[in-house]
Write a protein that holds these residues in place. Structure first.
Motif, mmCIF file in Angstrom:
data_model
loop_
_atom_site.group_PDB
_atom_site.id
_atom_site.type_symbol
_atom_site.label_atom_id
_atom_site.label_comp_id
_atom_site.label_asym_id
_atom_site.label_seq_id
_atom_site.Cartn_x
_atom_site.Cartn_y
_atom_site.Cartn_z
ATOM 1 N N ALA A 243 -4.679 -5.546 -1.813
ATOM 2 C CA ALA A 243 -3.928 -4.821 -0.781
ATOM 3 C C ALA A 243 -2.434 -5.098 -0.916
ATOM 4 O O ALA A 243 -1.612 -4.196 -0.774
ATOM 5 C CB ALA A 243 -4.419 -5.208 0.611
ATOM 6 N N SER A 244 -2.075 -6.341 -1.213
ATOM 7 C CA SER A 244 -0.655 -6.677 -1.351
ATOM 8 C C SER A 244 -0.080 -6.064 -2.628
ATOM 9 O O SER A 244 1.096 -5.697 -2.664
ATOM 10 C CB SER A 244 -0.438 -8.192 -1.327
ATOM 11 O OG SER A 244 -1.227 -8.839 -2.305
ATOM 12 N N ALA A 245 -0.909 -5.942 -3.659
ATOM 13 C CA ALA A 245 -0.450 -5.303 -4.898
ATOM 14 C C ALA A 245 -0.237 -3.809 -4.655
ATOM 15 O O ALA A 245 0.769 -3.231 -5.077
ATOM 16 C CB ALA A 245 -1.453 -5.528 -6.016
ATOM 17 N N ALA A 246 -1.174 -3.178 -3.947
ATOM 18 C CA ALA A 246 -1.028 -1.754 -3.623
ATOM 19 C C ALA A 246 0.213 -1.537 -2.761
ATOM 20 O O ALA A 246 0.983 -0.591 -2.974
ATOM 21 C CB ALA A 246 -2.272 -1.247 -2.892
ATOM 22 N N ASN A 247 0.433 -2.434 -1.818
ATOM 23 C CA ASN A 247 1.600 -2.335 -0.945
ATOM 24 C C ASN A 247 2.899 -2.425 -1.750
ATOM 25 O O ASN A 247 3.844 -1.667 -1.518
ATOM 26 C CB ASN A 247 1.548 -3.445 0.104
ATOM 27 C CG ASN A 247 2.736 -3.416 1.021
ATOM 28 O OD1 ASN A 247 2.887 -2.502 1.832
ATOM 29 N ND2 ASN A 247 3.620 -4.384 0.860
ATOM 30 N N ALA A 248 2.913 -3.341 -2.717
ATOM 31 C CA ALA A 248 4.109 -3.503 -3.553
ATOM 32 C C ALA A 248 4.333 -2.265 -4.418
ATOM 33 O O ALA A 248 5.474 -1.843 -4.630
ATOM 34 C CB ALA A 248 3.973 -4.750 -4.423
#
Ligand code: NAI
Length: 329
Positions: A243-248
Motif C-alpha cells: 500500500a505504501s509503495a502504491a501510494n508513493a
C-alpha cells in the motif's frame, strides 16, 4: 469533458496492483476530472486473477473509469499508453543471486522497453516500481529510445517511497507535522545504499538539522532505519510493502503530471551529468516539477559525508549497469 488518459499498469494481479488500480480509477493519480483507461499487463497464469480485479473495479462504478484492457501481451498493454507504471517484476527466489535477479529482470524490461518504444504515445511518462527499479528503468529506457519515438528523460524509477519514509521518520523525531517538512532529498539507488539527505529540510521556516542537532542520530538511526525499512516491513507483515509503495507511485506520477508547486520531490531520473553523476544512469535527485516536466534542483553543496554516501550508491548503480551491459549490446 476531457479525453481519457491511457494508463498502463504491469503486475496488475500483484499486491501493489491491488492497492494502486482503485486509487487510479478514483482520480487520485491525474485529478478528479480526468477519465482514465486502464491497460493491465500480467503473465498468462495471472490472467484469471486480473479478471477478478477487473470485476471489483466494475463493482466500484468509478465515474472516471472509461475502460479496462487486460492482456499478457506487452505490445497490447502499452499501445498508445500515455502513462506506464511498471510494477510487475521477477521476485527473488530461493537461492537466487543478486546477479540472477538482475539479469532475469533485465529480460523483462528489455521486452517492455521495446513495446513502449514502438507502440506507446511518444510523450509517454514511465515510472518503474519493480525492482531493481533504477536499473530496470535504465534498461527500458535504453531499449525504448532505439526506436526513435519516445524520450529518454521520460523513464523514471521510484525513490518516492524512500522519500516518504524519511519524511515520516523526521516528523516523528522533531514532533513536527509531516506536511510542514520541505526540501528533503534522497540521492541514488532505491536500495539500502540510498542517501536520505535532510541537511536542507525546513519545518515552518526552522532548519530541521538544527532542531535535531544530533549527527550520531543521522548515521546510527535515521539512515539505517530508512535504508532497512523495506526489510522491516517484510519481517513484520510477512509480505513486502504494497500500500505504501502504491501510494508513493501515485505521489510520483501525480506530482510529475500536475506539478509540485515549487516544492522539492525525489525522482529517480536519467542523470544529465548534474552533481557529477554520469549521464544516463537513473539516479534519485531533488527535482521540482511544472507543466509535466521535472527540473533538477541545482547548486546544493555536497559536503564530504554526503559525497561519500553518494559515491557508494552510485558505485552500486554502475555495478548494476555493468551487469546488464551484454543484454543491451
Ligand atoms: P507481487 O509478486 O505481489 O506482484 C507482482 C506481479 O507482477 C504478479 O502478478 C506477477 O505475475 C506480475 N509479473 C511478473 N512478471 C511479469 C511480467 N514480465 N510482466 C507483467 N507482469 C509480471 O509483487 P508486488 O508486491 O506487487 O511488488 C512488485 C514489485 O515492486 C517487486 O519487484 C517489488 O520488489 C517492487 N517494489 C518496489 C518498491 C520501490 O520503492 N521501488 C517498493 C515495494 C516493492
Amino acid at each position: 469533458s476531457k479525453a481519457p488518459v491511457r494508463v498502463a499498469v504491469t503486475g496488475a494481479a500483484g499486491q501493489i496492483g491491488y492497492s494502486l488500480l482503485f486509487r487510479i480509477a478514483a482520480g487520485e493519480l491525474l485529478g478528479k476530472d480526468q477519465p482514465v483507461i486502464l491497460q493491465l499487463l500480467d503473465l498468462p497464469q495471472a490472467q484469471k486473477a486480473v479478471k477478478g480485479v477487473i470485476m471489483e473495479l466494475e463493482d466500484c462504478a468509478f465515474p472516471l473509469l472509461a475502460g479496462v484492457v487486460a492482456t499478457d501481451d506487452p505490445n497490447v498493454a502499452f499501445k498508445d499508453a500515455n502513462i506506464a507504471l511498471l510494477v510487475g517484476a521477477r521476485p527473488r527466489g530461493p537461492g537466487m543471486e543478486r546477479k540472477d535477479l538482475l539479469t532475469e529482470n533485465a529480460k523483462i524490461f528489455t521486452v517492455q522497453g521495446a513495446a513502449i518504444g514502438q507502440y506507446a504515445d511518444p510523450d509517454i511518462k514511465v515510472l518503474v516500481v519493480g525492482n531493481p527499479c533504477n536499473t530496470n528503468a535504465y534498461i527500458a529506457k535504453e531499449v525504448a529510445v532505439k526506436y526513435g519515438r519516445v524520450k529518454a528523460k521520460n523513464f523514471t524509477g521510484m525513490l518516492r517511497l524512500d522519500h516518504n519514509r524519511a519524511l515520516s521518520q523526521l516528523a516523528a523525531k522533531t514532533g513536527r507535522d509531516v506536511a510542514s517538512l520541505k526540501s528533503l532529498v534522497v540521492w541514488g539507488n532505491h536500495s539500502p545504499t540510498m542517501y536520505a539527505d535532510y541537511r536542507y529540510v525546513t519545518s515552518n521556516g526552522d532548519k530541521v538539522k538544527a532542531l535535531i542537532n544530533d549527527e550520531a542520530w543521522n548515521k546510527d538511526v535515521f539512515l539505517p532505519t530508512v535504508g532497512k525499512r523495506g526489510a522491516a516491513i517484510i519481517e513484520a507483515r510477512g509480505l513486502s510493502s504494497a500500500a505504501s509503495a502504491a501510494n508513493a507511485a501515485i505521489d510520483h506520477v501525480r506530482d510529475w503530471v500536475l506539478g509540485s508547486k515549487g516544492e522539492w520531490v525525489t525522482m529517480g531520473i536519467p542523470s544529465d551529468g548534474s552533481y557529477g553523476i554520469p549521464e544516463g544512469i537513473i539516479f534519485g535527485f531533488p527535482v521540482t516539477t511544472e507543466n509535466g516536466e521535472y527540473k533538477i534542483v541545482q547548486g546544493l553543496e555536497i559536503d564530504a559525508f554526503s559525497q561519500e554516501r553518494i559515491n557508494i550508491t552510485l558505485a552500486e548503480l554502475q555495478e548494476e549497469r555493468e551487469g546488464v551491459k551484454d543484454l543491451l549490446a
